[in-house]
Design a protein around this motif. Sequence first.
Motif, PDB file in Angstrom:
ATOM      1  N   ALA A  53      -2.027  -0.723  -6.047  1.00  0.00           N
ATOM      2  CA  ALA A  53      -2.065  -0.742  -4.610  1.00  0.00           C
ATOM      3  C   ALA A  53      -1.726   0.834  -4.376  1.00  0.00           C
ATOM      4  O   ALA A  53      -1.152   1.009  -3.150  1.00  0.00           O
ATOM      5  CB  ALA A  53      -0.796  -1.785  -3.937  1.00  0.00           C
ATOM      6  N   CYS A  54      -2.138   1.697  -4.854  1.00  0.00           N
ATOM      7  CA  CYS A  54      -2.024   3.146  -4.550  1.00  0.00           C
ATOM      8  C   CYS A  54      -3.337   3.663  -4.331  1.00  0.00           C
ATOM      9  O   CYS A  54      -4.091   3.625  -5.156  1.00  0.00           O
ATOM     10  CB  CYS A  54      -1.243   3.915  -5.517  1.00  0.00           C
ATOM     11  SG  CYS A  54       0.577   3.226  -6.001  1.00  0.00           S
ATOM     12  N   VAL A  55      -3.325   4.582  -3.103  1.00  0.00           N
ATOM     13  CA  VAL A  55      -4.582   5.092  -2.936  1.00  0.00           C
ATOM     14  C   VAL A  55      -4.300   6.806  -3.382  1.00  0.00           C
ATOM     15  O   VAL A  55      -3.446   7.556  -2.679  1.00  0.00           O
ATOM     16  CB  VAL A  55      -4.896   5.208  -1.548  1.00  0.00           C
ATOM     17  CG1 VAL A  55      -6.231   6.153  -1.093  1.00  0.00           C
ATOM     18  CG2 VAL A  55      -5.162   3.646  -1.114  1.00  0.00           C
ATOM     19  N   PRO A  56      -5.196   7.212  -4.347  1.00  0.00           N
ATOM     20  CA  PRO A  56      -5.117   8.888  -4.678  1.00  0.00           C
ATOM     21  C   PRO A  56      -5.542   9.543  -3.411  1.00  0.00           C
ATOM     22  O   PRO A  56      -6.635   9.163  -2.881  1.00  0.00           O
ATOM     23  CB  PRO A  56      -5.904   8.873  -6.039  1.00  0.00           C
ATOM     24  CG  PRO A  56      -6.228   7.504  -6.542  1.00  0.00           C
ATOM     25  CD  PRO A  56      -5.955   6.508  -5.291  1.00  0.00           C
ATOM     26  N   THR A  57      -4.624  10.353  -3.233  1.00  0.00           N
ATOM     27  CA  THR A  57      -5.145  11.519  -2.186  1.00  0.00           C
ATOM     28  C   THR A  57      -4.885  12.702  -2.305  1.00  0.00           C
ATOM     29  O   THR A  57      -3.689  13.258  -2.786  1.00  0.00           O
ATOM     30  CB  THR A  57      -3.933  10.729  -0.854  1.00  0.00           C
ATOM     31  OG1 THR A  57      -4.032   9.488  -0.781  1.00  0.00           O
ATOM     32  CG2 THR A  57      -4.405  11.655   0.350  1.00  0.00           C
TER      33      THR A  57
ATOM     34  N   LEU B  37       0.856  -1.166  -0.025  1.00  0.00           N
ATOM     35  CA  LEU B  37      -0.027   0.020  -0.030  1.00  0.00           C
ATOM     36  C   LEU B  37       0.801   1.386   0.044  1.00  0.00           C
ATOM     37  O   LEU B  37       1.758   1.348   0.543  1.00  0.00           O
ATOM     38  CB  LEU B  37      -0.791   0.071   1.203  1.00  0.00           C
ATOM     39  CG  LEU B  37      -1.874   1.093   1.522  1.00  0.00           C
ATOM     40  CD1 LEU B  37      -2.692   1.357   0.403  1.00  0.00           C
ATOM     41  CD2 LEU B  37      -2.415   1.223   2.748  1.00  0.00           C
ATOM     42  N   ARG B  38       0.365   2.219  -0.907  1.00  0.00           N
ATOM     43  CA  ARG B  38       0.977   3.622  -0.823  1.00  0.00           C
ATOM     44  C   ARG B  38       0.014   4.720  -1.085  1.00  0.00           C
ATOM     45  O   ARG B  38      -0.900   4.432  -1.936  1.00  0.00           O
ATOM     46  CB  ARG B  38       2.012   3.646  -1.879  1.00  0.00           C
ATOM     47  CG  ARG B  38       3.462   2.855  -1.661  1.00  0.00           C
ATOM     48  CD  ARG B  38       4.370   3.576  -2.738  1.00  0.00           C
ATOM     49  NE  ARG B  38       4.061   3.171  -4.063  1.00  0.00           N
ATOM     50  CZ  ARG B  38       4.080   4.070  -5.014  1.00  0.00           C
ATOM     51  NH1 ARG B  38       4.248   5.652  -4.626  1.00  0.00           N
ATOM     52  NH2 ARG B  38       3.519   4.115  -6.289  1.00  0.00           N
ATOM     53  N   PHE B  39       0.334   5.694  -0.647  1.00  0.00           N
ATOM     54  CA  PHE B  39      -0.549   6.921  -1.098  1.00  0.00           C
ATOM     55  C   PHE B  39       0.095   7.801  -1.938  1.00  0.00           C
ATOM     56  O   PHE B  39       1.327   8.154  -1.822  1.00  0.00           O
ATOM     57  CB  PHE B  39      -0.739   7.436   0.438  1.00  0.00           C
ATOM     58  CG  PHE B  39      -1.481   6.975   1.454  1.00  0.00           C
ATOM     59  CD1 PHE B  39      -3.026   6.603   1.616  1.00  0.00           C
ATOM     60  CD2 PHE B  39      -1.044   6.107   2.210  1.00  0.00           C
ATOM     61  CE1 PHE B  39      -3.745   5.828   2.292  1.00  0.00           C
ATOM     62  CE2 PHE B  39      -1.475   5.236   3.290  1.00  0.00           C
ATOM     63  CZ  PHE B  39      -3.030   5.068   3.337  1.00  0.00           C
ATOM     64  N   VAL B  40      -0.781   8.249  -2.849  1.00  0.00           N
ATOM     65  CA  VAL B  40      -0.066   8.963  -4.078  1.00  0.00           C
ATOM     66  C   VAL B  40      -0.852  10.211  -4.141  1.00  0.00           C
ATOM     67  O   VAL B  40      -2.162  10.358  -3.880  1.00  0.00           O
ATOM     68  CB  VAL B  40       0.045   8.052  -5.272  1.00  0.00           C
ATOM     69  CG1 VAL B  40       0.869   6.964  -5.151  1.00  0.00           C
ATOM     70  CG2 VAL B  40      -1.364   7.769  -5.746  1.00  0.00           C
ATOM     71  N   PRO B  41      -0.348  11.218  -4.928  1.00  0.00           N
ATOM     72  CA  PRO B  41      -1.061  12.435  -5.209  1.00  0.00           C
ATOM     73  C   PRO B  41      -2.452  12.038  -6.112  1.00  0.00           C
ATOM     74  O   PRO B  41      -2.222  11.226  -6.828  1.00  0.00           O
ATOM     75  CB  PRO B  41      -0.251  13.035  -5.934  1.00  0.00           C
ATOM     76  CG  PRO B  41       1.245  12.974  -5.157  1.00  0.00           C
ATOM     77  CD  PRO B  41       0.954  11.532  -5.145  1.00  0.00           C
TER      78      PRO B  41
ATOM     79  N   GLU C  14      -9.756   6.309 -15.478  1.00  0.00           N
ATOM     80  CA  GLU C  14      -9.776   5.062 -14.750  1.00  0.00           C
ATOM     81  C   GLU C  14     -10.485   5.166 -13.480  1.00  0.00           C
ATOM     82  O   GLU C  14     -10.462   6.321 -12.643  1.00  0.00           O
ATOM     83  CB  GLU C  14      -8.298   4.658 -14.481  1.00  0.00           C
ATOM     84  CG  GLU C  14      -8.252   3.196 -13.837  1.00  0.00           C
ATOM     85  CD  GLU C  14      -7.028   2.905 -13.691  1.00  0.00           C
ATOM     86  OE1 GLU C  14      -6.460   1.626 -13.188  1.00  0.00           O
ATOM     87  OE2 GLU C  14      -5.713   3.649 -14.079  1.00  0.00           O
ATOM     88  N   ALA C  15     -11.432   4.350 -13.084  1.00  0.00           N
ATOM     89  CA  ALA C  15     -12.243   4.180 -11.931  1.00  0.00           C
ATOM     90  C   ALA C  15     -11.229   4.284 -10.656  1.00  0.00           C
ATOM     91  O   ALA C  15     -10.197   3.627 -10.622  1.00  0.00           O
ATOM     92  CB  ALA C  15     -13.101   3.095 -11.706  1.00  0.00           C
ATOM     93  N   TYR C  16     -11.522   5.058  -9.655  1.00  0.00           N
ATOM     94  CA  TYR C  16     -10.792   5.211  -8.614  1.00  0.00           C
ATOM     95  C   TYR C  16     -10.477   3.786  -7.923  1.00  0.00           C
ATOM     96  O   TYR C  16      -9.307   3.531  -7.633  1.00  0.00           O
ATOM     97  CB  TYR C  16     -11.518   6.008  -7.387  1.00  0.00           C
ATOM     98  CG  TYR C  16     -11.030   6.148  -6.023  1.00  0.00           C
ATOM     99  CD1 TYR C  16      -9.956   7.247  -5.760  1.00  0.00           C
ATOM    100  CD2 TYR C  16     -11.575   5.439  -5.160  1.00  0.00           C
ATOM    101  CE1 TYR C  16      -9.485   7.333  -4.425  1.00  0.00           C
ATOM    102  CE2 TYR C  16     -11.159   5.495  -3.617  1.00  0.00           C
ATOM    103  CZ  TYR C  16      -9.852   6.478  -3.507  1.00  0.00           C
ATOM    104  OH  TYR C  16      -9.605   6.664  -2.420  1.00  0.00           O
ATOM    105  N   GLU C  17     -11.390   3.053  -7.694  1.00  0.00           N
ATOM    106  CA  GLU C  17     -11.443   1.632  -6.881  1.00  0.00           C
ATOM    107  C   GLU C  17     -10.375   0.709  -7.785  1.00  0.00           C
ATOM    108  O   GLU C  17      -9.640   0.015  -7.506  1.00  0.00           O
ATOM    109  CB  GLU C  17     -12.565   1.021  -6.696  1.00  0.00           C
ATOM    110  CG  GLU C  17     -13.547   1.834  -5.731  1.00  0.00           C
ATOM    111  CD  GLU C  17     -12.902   1.843  -4.338  1.00  0.00           C
ATOM    112  OE1 GLU C  17     -12.305   0.992  -3.937  1.00  0.00           O
ATOM    113  OE2 GLU C  17     -13.327   2.445  -3.408  1.00  0.00           O
ATOM    114  N   ALA C  18     -10.760   0.909  -9.209  1.00  0.00           N
ATOM    115  CA  ALA C  18      -9.987  -0.064 -10.248  1.00  0.00           C
ATOM    116  C   ALA C  18      -8.490   0.288 -10.078  1.00  0.00           C
ATOM    117  O   ALA C  18      -7.567  -0.389 -10.131  1.00  0.00           O
ATOM    118  CB  ALA C  18     -10.472   0.058 -11.685  1.00  0.00           C
ATOM    119  N   PHE C  19      -8.093   1.813 -10.038  1.00  0.00           N
ATOM    120  CA  PHE C  19      -6.748   2.100  -9.787  1.00  0.00           C
ATOM    121  C   PHE C  19      -5.998   1.569  -8.593  1.00  0.00           C
ATOM    122  O   PHE C  19      -5.030   1.085  -8.571  1.00  0.00           O
ATOM    123  CB  PHE C  19      -6.640   3.726  -9.894  1.00  0.00           C
ATOM    124  CG  PHE C  19      -5.440   4.200  -9.722  1.00  0.00           C
ATOM    125  CD1 PHE C  19      -4.313   4.222 -10.744  1.00  0.00           C
ATOM    126  CD2 PHE C  19      -5.054   4.729  -8.446  1.00  0.00           C
ATOM    127  CE1 PHE C  19      -3.083   4.613 -10.465  1.00  0.00           C
ATOM    128  CE2 PHE C  19      -3.669   5.425  -8.258  1.00  0.00           C
ATOM    129  CZ  PHE C  19      -2.641   5.176  -9.336  1.00  0.00           C
TER     130      PHE C  19
END
Length: 230
Positions: A53-57, A31-35, A43-48
Amino acid sequence: MSADMAAGASVADALNKQLQGRPIRLAHGDLRFVPQSELPEGEAYEAFIHRSACVPTRENLHDLLNGLIWLHWPLLKAGLNAAHIEALKRSGGVQAQRGPLRDALTVVDENAALMWAPPELCEALEQRDWQGLFIRLRPLWAQVRLDLIGHALLEKLMQPRKPICAHVLLMPMGSVSTQQDAALDPAWLASKPFLPLPVLGVPGWWAANEAESFYADTGVFRPAARAQTG
């Protein structure tokens, strides 16, 4: 973490620092958090999240709280993500309407709470028996575990208001030993088993609710709707 942000760290960087030495493994990486800018257009948020394994933040409180829920409930959040992906596959991708499962998953993600409680309290909540739940059965709240997992719910509680309600999911007593064990069945969620709980009514959570008159506000503590007959 607050010191990192005060020193100028982005929300994503501050969250990633919390992962140092205790990585969280997802299906396709740690898991990582990315801009937010790293989420590809279209691209759908959940699909990304599932793919990378990156959460757009974003740089806001809402996404900070979402990240904190990821840190504290990684298996639950990963399970919600997997259920979103399965629903997307079944529907052939993002549709104009989410459908009952994805609607329910969104409710969980944004506004849910998990509650483990004695049967008497569960029955009172199901019946919207607020006097029973919060007054007659008040001593039983010492046996309750109530975890807020919706990040929008947490954001609303930064400015507490009496009407704020959680979508509660009643969990079997003794079913979870740690936060990391919690799992939610997608089929169950699709049936929308949520119950409304005005969270500032929880004993010990708000000083004003020590007075019984706090619960007399029927605009907040609404009786259950009666079935129409005729």
